[in-house]
Design an enzyme around this catalytic site. Structure first.
Site, PDB file in Angstrom:
ATOM      1  CD  GLU A 121      -2.516  -1.932  10.790  1.00  0.00           C
ATOM      2  OE1 GLU A 121      -3.070  -2.107   9.682  1.00  0.00           O
ATOM      3  OE2 GLU A 121      -2.074  -0.821  11.147  1.00  0.00           O
ATOM      4  CG  HIS A 152      -7.416  -1.625   8.184  1.00  0.00           C
ATOM      5  ND1 HIS A 152      -8.247  -0.662   7.689  1.00  0.00           N
ATOM      6  CD2 HIS A 152      -6.271  -0.983   8.534  1.00  0.00           C
ATOM      7  CE1 HIS A 152      -7.639   0.532   7.735  1.00  0.00           C
ATOM      8  NE2 HIS A 152      -6.442   0.364   8.255  1.00  0.00           N
ATOM      9  CD  GLU A 205      -5.953   3.560   6.833  1.00  0.00           C
ATOM     10  OE1 GLU A 205      -6.096   3.400   8.062  1.00  0.00           O
ATOM     11  OE2 GLU A 205      -5.413   2.704   6.101  1.00  0.00           O
ATOM     12  CD  GLU A 233      -2.854   1.220   2.357  1.00  0.00           C
ATOM     13  OE1 GLU A 233      -2.781   0.381   3.261  1.00  0.00           O
ATOM     14  OE2 GLU A 233      -3.669   2.147   2.365  1.00  0.00           O
ATOM     15  N   GLY A 288       3.528   2.280  10.974  1.00  0.00           N
ATOM     16  CA  GLY A 288       3.235   1.426  12.120  1.00  0.00           C
ATOM     17  C   GLY A 288       3.035  -0.031  11.738  1.00  0.00           C
ATOM     18  CB  ALA A 289       1.056  -2.312  11.552  1.00  0.00           C
ATOM     19  CG  MET A 290       0.323  -3.278   4.875  1.00  0.00           C
ATOM     20  SD  MET A 290      -0.683  -1.834   4.417  1.00  0.00           S
ATOM     21  CE  MET A 290      -1.951  -2.634   3.444  1.00  0.00           C
ATOM     22  CD  GLU A 291      -4.685  -1.950   5.834  1.00  0.00           C
ATOM     23  OE1 GLU A 291      -3.690  -1.528   6.461  1.00  0.00           O
ATOM     24  OE2 GLU A 291      -5.350  -1.222   5.078  1.00  0.00           O
ATOM     25  CG  ASN A 292       0.014  -6.863   4.037  1.00  0.00           C
ATOM     26  OD1 ASN A 292      -0.082  -5.980   3.216  1.00  0.00           O
ATOM     27  ND2 ASN A 292       0.992  -6.925   4.928  1.00  0.00           N
TER      28      ASN A 292
END
Ligand code: B3K
Ligand code: ZN
Length: 886
Positions: A304, A307, A326, A127, A267-271
């Site tokens: 996350e 999401h 978001e 992303e 911070g992080a990613m919601e894959n």
């Protein structure tokens, strides 16, 4: 690096995709000096469009095309065309299979977007537009596809091979290599794709969903961090339960994985099914992570996870709709944290953050609406406005509709749009359907930038017992936007009697009064609300709980504020009264600083702090919030042209006066709290967070008195605490004190003890970078050469360069401009490595208009120097263009 000037992309230019990708089959061959990515795409002409077959234009950047086949036939060089950002071919059929092989170099990817290496493992960040750095693709969120992914890698170095969905096959290759195939049953846009390969250990747990399905939960980390996962795991299970209870949302795969990586831009990613986290947002245990870090882990894990529905199952049609996922998800995670901890404290923290940072953004050259109308580089739009203001917009809907109707609206939204890529209008339409409300005017929150101002005045007529509140709203011009239309502003309020009780509320025309507070809907530029049967002259408590992201102006006297601070029945507004009181006092001192060497502090501030300290039944968390003076950043925002050094000096002066005047009760309270901390083992829970926060805040005040016994107590707390919250607070107090020998000793022993823990060393860098004593810049420059520092690691850059430029007012804003020049140097250096980080780090300089002319000039000089420094990334170019456009 850019070769031509980046272009503006406009929301109004949105077109449906010409082609769709039904299935995406990827094979990765990972090696030390390169990786091969084979992509087999089952594609079709978009059936929603006409029968023609326009050229197929795929996105792709920094890829070396090795092979390309259409329906199994290799294409010759004349059958496709390539630029540095696209691959174009001419399909001959409505359905076809396109296969490509590309070669990439993850080991040289310092931008940390696409496929890259972090501490010896492979990982991805796609992303918003990182997938195009992995393979040629329709890299846009409205193209959703079913993915299967096979990863081949050396088994010894990369025993763990992960991707989205469920593992369906695995095997051995020759030469000590192995492979695993993953299949994700859910259609998704490419930005949710992820791959991880590394030597990882995992903590495993399980969760039984509300319909009785068992989900395996796994947190993968480097082996040395295996004992720091429990808090994240607990947070994950709490999040899963909360989303079922509060939103009726159940998890949908058999496995949910989190991987911690050290090099991560955010911070992080919601894959889907495979969240990738900055290790700072996963790892936490008492000895190494502060309470604040524990709470951040809880919040980010929840964010996350949430999401999965607000973002993944229902995703964004285009990146202009980013706040759809978001803003909503931030609202969801902040409500979760409020439920897990203290609701009012969470609200205070969120509002303090919003008003300091988002309001500043909204008043500066980068101001943009919650749904921007155009951008050059989407990475620059992961902003406080999209996230935090976006969450406030959702919160206002929640307030206007009420919790129950809002829930019906979210149910309808998820049901209507499951598996789709949609817009903010679709979200609002669901809320309209369930409430019967017309939200057309409300939607201006999505299209108009800037922080609205609410000017409130009142009058009371004792003879008729009527009370009138007149509310005027306006919104300042922002880049490209003038003459804003009125917003819909939910104004939560109550009227307080002389005893501090809430008076009954009856608006003219209503037959009965209601008890307590109510929400007025402010919709016009000017509006008067007339209350009848008001028995006495009331004091209004306005914008309770910060019911809208606006600047409230009402002419409270200091005595009014003192009264509200003691008596308001709304906890948030009690705090707010204290903040406004302290702000008035500090602003007064700023004025005095220019005229005399001896400012005078309004004694009422000391008296009320003393009274609060003596109030035994006051919750320690609230007391800590009351005692915290408004941040320098927030005070700066109150000025048209701020003198940061005078503001810093005034705030220091007020803090010191409070410390000397209240030393005795503060010390007694500190000692009592410290004793409890000594006698109880560390627990990561709200009541303990509150105790330690108050304890540490008192210690910071007390250290201002430079009393040797207090210094000993501080060294003691620093040295023997069993947790990082107390230890780090002790260290920060020493580093900010004149006891330089003790500070150096403490810094040394801390570094020795934690040299192998990068996240703890980040704290060590930050404490020093934020220290406002003279020589701060030299210290930071020296620390850049410390072996634990690396400019390639975003956490390190944030810890040192970021903390210096956002928390060290005295040194960053040094009159000679040296702080600004330092930041500019680092931004130039960063841009060549990691454009997203460069564009973020420059942000303090973009706020130049907020400062006095001297500081403005110095900041502008550095912005221009960066602009002329050579070839800039699109990210940095856009920020500079906008900052210098005025
Ligand atoms: N959705 C990600 C954002 C990643 C953006 C990278 N430029 C994190 C989050 O908001 O959950
Ligand atoms: Zn998010």
């Amino acid at each position: 690096m850019r070769t031509e000037q980046p272009k503006m992309i406009a929301l109004s230019d949105y077109r449906l995709p010409d082609y769709l990708i039904d299935e995406t089959h990827l094979t990765f061959e990972l090696h030390e000096s390169y990786a091969l990515v084979h992509a087999r795409l089952l594609m079709q002409r978009n059936p929603g469009l006409d029968e023609s077959l326009p050229p197929l234009v795929l996105d792709g950047q920094q890829l070396e095309l090795v092979d390309i086949e259409l329906d199994g036939r290799q294409l010759s060089v004349v059958e496709y065309s390539l630029t540095d950002s696209h691959l174009q071919i001419q399909p001959a059929k409505h359905q076809f299979e396109l296969s490509t092989t590309v070669r990439i170099e993850p080991q040289n990817n310092t931008a940390l977007e696409g496929l890259y290496k972090s501490s010896g493992m492979f990982c991805t960040q796609c992303e918003a537009e990182g997938f195009r750095k992995i393979t040629y693709y329709l890299d846009r969120p409205d193209v959703m596809s079913r993915f299967t992914t096979t990863i081949h890698a050396e088994k010894h170095r990369y025993p763990i091979l992960l991707s989205n969905g469920n593992p369906i096959a695995e095997g051995e290759d020759e030469n000590g290599r192995h492979w695993v195939t993953w299949e994700d049953p859910f259609k998704k846009p490419a930005y949710l794709f992820a791959v991880v390969a590394g030597d990882l250990w995992c903590v495993e747990d399980s969760f039984t969903t509300m319909s009785g399905r068992d989900v395996a939960l796994r947190i993968y980390v480097e082996p040395e961090n295996i004992d720091k996962c429990q808090h994240a795991m607990n947070s994950l299970k709490n999040s899963m339960r909360w989303d079922e209870e509060v939103y009726g949302r159940e998890y949908d795969l058999d496995i949910f994985m989190i991987v911690a990586v050290n090099d991560f831009n955010m911070g992080a990613m919601e894959n889907k099914g495979l969240n990738i986290f900055n290790s700072s947002c996963v790892l936490a245990k008492a000895e190494t992570a502060t309470d604040a870090a524990h709470q951040r882990v809880e919040g980010v894990v929840a964010h996350e996870y949430f999401h999965n529905w607000s973002g993944n199952r229902v995703t964004c049609r285009d990146w202009f709709q980013l706040s759809l996922k978001e803003g909503f998800t931030v609202f969801r995670d902040s409500e979760f944290s409020a439920d897990m901890n203290s609701r009012v404290v969470k609200r205070i923290e969120d509002v303090a953050y919003l008003r300091t940072h988002q309001f500043a953004e909204d008043a500066g050259p980068m101001a943009h609406p919650v749904r921007p109308a155009q951008y050059m580089e989407i990475s620059n739009f992961y902003t406080l406005t999209i996230y935090e203001k976006g969450a406030e917009v959702v919160r206002m809907l929640h307030t206007l509709l009420g919790a129950e109707t809002f829930r019906k609206g979210s149910d309808l939204y998820f049901e209507r749009h499951d598996g789709q890529a949609v817009t903010c209008d679709d979200f609002i339409a669901a809320m309209e359907s369930v409430s019967g409300m017309d939200l057309t005017q409300f939607k201006r929150w999505y299209s108009q930038a800037g922080t609205p101002e609410l000017q409130v005045s009142d009058s009371y007529d004792a003879a008729t017992q009527t009370y009138q509140l007149t509310v005027k709203q306006s919104c300042p011009d922002t880049p490209g936007q003038t003459d804003k239309q009125p917003f819909v502003i939910p104004l939560s309020m109550a009227l307080l009697s002389k005893q501090g009780t809430e008076l009954p509320l009856q608006l003219q025309g209503e037959s009965v009064a209601t008890e307590g507070e109510r929400v007025l809907s402010v919709t016009q530029a000017e509006q008067t609300f007339t209350f009848i049967n008001v028995a006495e002259q009331p004091l209004p408590s306005l914008l309770r709980g910060f019911s809208a992201p606006v600047e409230l102006r009402y002419d409270y006297s200091r005595d009014d504020l003192l009264f509200l601070l003691q008596h308001d029945t709304d906890g948030f507004n009690r705090w707010e009264a204290g903040q406004q009181l302290a702000l008035q006092v500090i602003e007064e001192v700023v004025g005095q600083i220019y005229e005399t060497d001896e400012p005078m502090l309004d004694m009422r501030l000391i008296e009320v702090f003393e009274a609060l300290l003596a109030q035994e039944d006051l919750n320690p968390a609230m007391l800590a919030e009351f005692l915290a003076l408004p941040s320098t950043g927030y005070i700066i925002e109150q000025y048209v042209q701020a003198d940061p050094l005078a503001i810093h000096q005034a705030r220091e002066y007020v803090s010191n006066q409070l410390a000397f005047a209240l030393k005795e009760p503060m010390l007694a309270r500190y000692q009592a709290l410290r004793k409890v901390s000594l006698d109880t083992p560390y627990v990561a829970q709200a009541s303990d967070f509150a105790r330690r926060r108050l304890q540490n805040m008192l210690l910071a005040y007390l250290m201002r008195t430079q009393d040797l016994e207090i210094m000993d107590a501080c060294i003691d707390q620093f040295g023997i605490a069993d947790n990082m919250t107390e230890r780090l607070a002790g260290l920060a107090c020493l580093v900010n004190s004149p006891f330089s020998d003790e500070a150096e000793k403490a810094l040394e022993s801390f570094a020795e003890r934690f040299e192998n823990d990068p996240l703890v060393m980040d704290q060590w860098f930050s404490v020093q970078a934020a220290a406002g004593l003279p020589g701060g810049l030299e210290r930071v420059q020296h620390l850049l050469n410390h072996p634990a520092f690396s400019i390639k690691n975003p956490n390190k850059v944030r810890a040192l360069v970021g903390a210096f430029s956002t928390q060290n007012t005295a040194n960053f804003h040094a009159a000679d401009g040296s702080g600004y020049a330092f930041l500019a140097d680092k931004v130039i250096k960063l841009d060549a490595l990691n454009p997203q980080m460069a564009a973020r780090m420059i942000s303090p300089l973009t706020r130049w208009q907020r400062f006095d002319l001297h500081h403005q000039e110095q900041m502008l000089a550095q912005l221009k120097r960066i602009k002329n420094s050579g070839d800039l990334s699109a990210d940095l170019f856009e920020v500079l263009e906008k900052s210098l456009a005025v």
